[in-house]
Design a protein around this motif. Structure first.
Motif, mmCIF file in Angstrom:
data_model
loop_
_atom_site.group_PDB
_atom_site.id
_atom_site.type_symbol
_atom_site.label_atom_id
_atom_site.label_comp_id
_atom_site.label_asym_id
_atom_site.label_seq_id
_atom_site.Cartn_x
_atom_site.Cartn_y
_atom_site.Cartn_z
ATOM 1 N N UNK A 36 0.848 -1.200 0.000
ATOM 2 C CA UNK A 36 0.000 0.000 0.000
ATOM 3 C C UNK A 36 0.882 1.248 0.000
ATOM 4 N N UNK A 37 0.490 2.222 -0.800
ATOM 5 C CA UNK A 37 1.270 3.456 -0.917
ATOM 6 C C UNK A 37 0.645 4.555 -0.071
ATOM 7 N N UNK A 38 1.466 5.526 0.281
ATOM 8 C CA UNK A 38 0.998 6.688 1.029
ATOM 9 C C UNK A 38 0.035 7.477 0.153
ATOM 10 N N UNK A 39 -1.025 8.011 0.753
ATOM 11 C CA UNK A 39 -1.993 8.794 -0.013
ATOM 12 C C UNK A 39 -1.362 10.094 -0.475
ATOM 13 N N UNK A 40 -1.796 10.539 -1.644
ATOM 14 C CA UNK A 40 -1.295 11.794 -2.198
ATOM 15 C C UNK A 40 -1.831 12.949 -1.388
ATOM 16 N N UNK A 41 -0.970 13.944 -1.189
ATOM 17 C CA UNK A 41 -1.410 15.152 -0.490
ATOM 18 C C UNK A 41 -2.244 15.985 -1.432
ATOM 19 N N UNK A 88 -6.167 13.302 -4.491
ATOM 20 C CA UNK A 88 -6.630 11.952 -4.821
ATOM 21 C C UNK A 88 -6.816 11.197 -3.514
ATOM 22 N N UNK A 89 -8.061 10.958 -3.132
ATOM 23 C CA UNK A 89 -8.322 10.280 -1.860
ATOM 24 C C UNK A 89 -8.380 8.770 -2.004
ATOM 25 N N UNK A 90 -7.994 8.252 -3.153
ATOM 26 C CA UNK A 90 -8.003 6.811 -3.357
ATOM 27 C C UNK A 90 -6.755 6.187 -2.742
ATOM 28 N N UNK A 91 -6.919 4.951 -2.329
ATOM 29 C CA UNK A 91 -5.756 4.210 -1.875
ATOM 30 C C UNK A 91 -5.118 3.557 -3.088
#
Length: 174
Positions: A76-81, A89-92
């Motif tokens: 899993x990647x860190x969410x974009x600011x 982008x609030x997607x995971x």
């Protein structure tokens, strides 16, 4: 008689010119050799500085190269600011990552670590997972070469050796 005197003066000037040219050539050639040696020293010093900053990349012949592949790590990647004025982008996002470690089979540490990489695979996965999960999808897409170099350095630090000389990273994003 005037013609002979002028011819003798011209001949004397020619001889003086040849002698002075020879002296000048010997002095210029020796100075040129010294200058060329100085330039060579400076370029070799600069080249050494560049190698020390980037690290000397070892060239391993293909017959001495062994590979080990760690496939299908889902990270899993860190969410974009949020961008300025936007919500972001609030997607995971997830990275489906595959690593191929290139190892030097002639290195003295290969017999200790490299012949049985399956027992150490989880350690490598843990370090890679920890490193990649701190990045956003955009960061990884923008500079995947830096990620590859960071993974190589981390794996070399994990084994405290440089028998692993290259890492190939393949990433798919979800």
């Amino acid at each position: 008689m005037k013609r002979n005197l002028i011819s003798i003066v011209i001949l004397a000037l020619l001889i003086v010119n040849i002698v002075l040219t020879a002296i000048m050539m010997f002095s210029v050639v020796s100075t040129n050799k010294k200058t060329a040696a100085l330039v060579t020293d400076i370029t070799s010093a600069i080249h050494l500085d560049l190698e020390s900053e980037q690290g000397v990349k070892e060239t391993v012949p293909m017959e001495d190269t062994m590979t080990y592949t760690i496939a299908d790590m889902t990270i899993p990647l860190k969410k974009s600011e949020a961008a300025e004025g936007g919500e972001g982008d609030n997607k995971e996002h997830f990275a489906l990552l595959s690593l191929t470690l290139s190892m030097n089979s002639k290195h003295e540490d290969y017999k200790s670590y490299g012949e049985d990489m399956t027992s150490r695979e989880e350690l490598i996965k843990g370090k890679v997972f920890e490193m990649v999960s701190h990045h956003t999808k955009e960061e990884l897409q923008a500079d995947s070469e830096a990620l590859r170099e960071d993974i190589l350095k981390t794996v070399q630090e994990l084994f405290n050796s440089d028998f692993i000389f290259d890492v190939t990273v393949r990433i798919l994003y979800q």
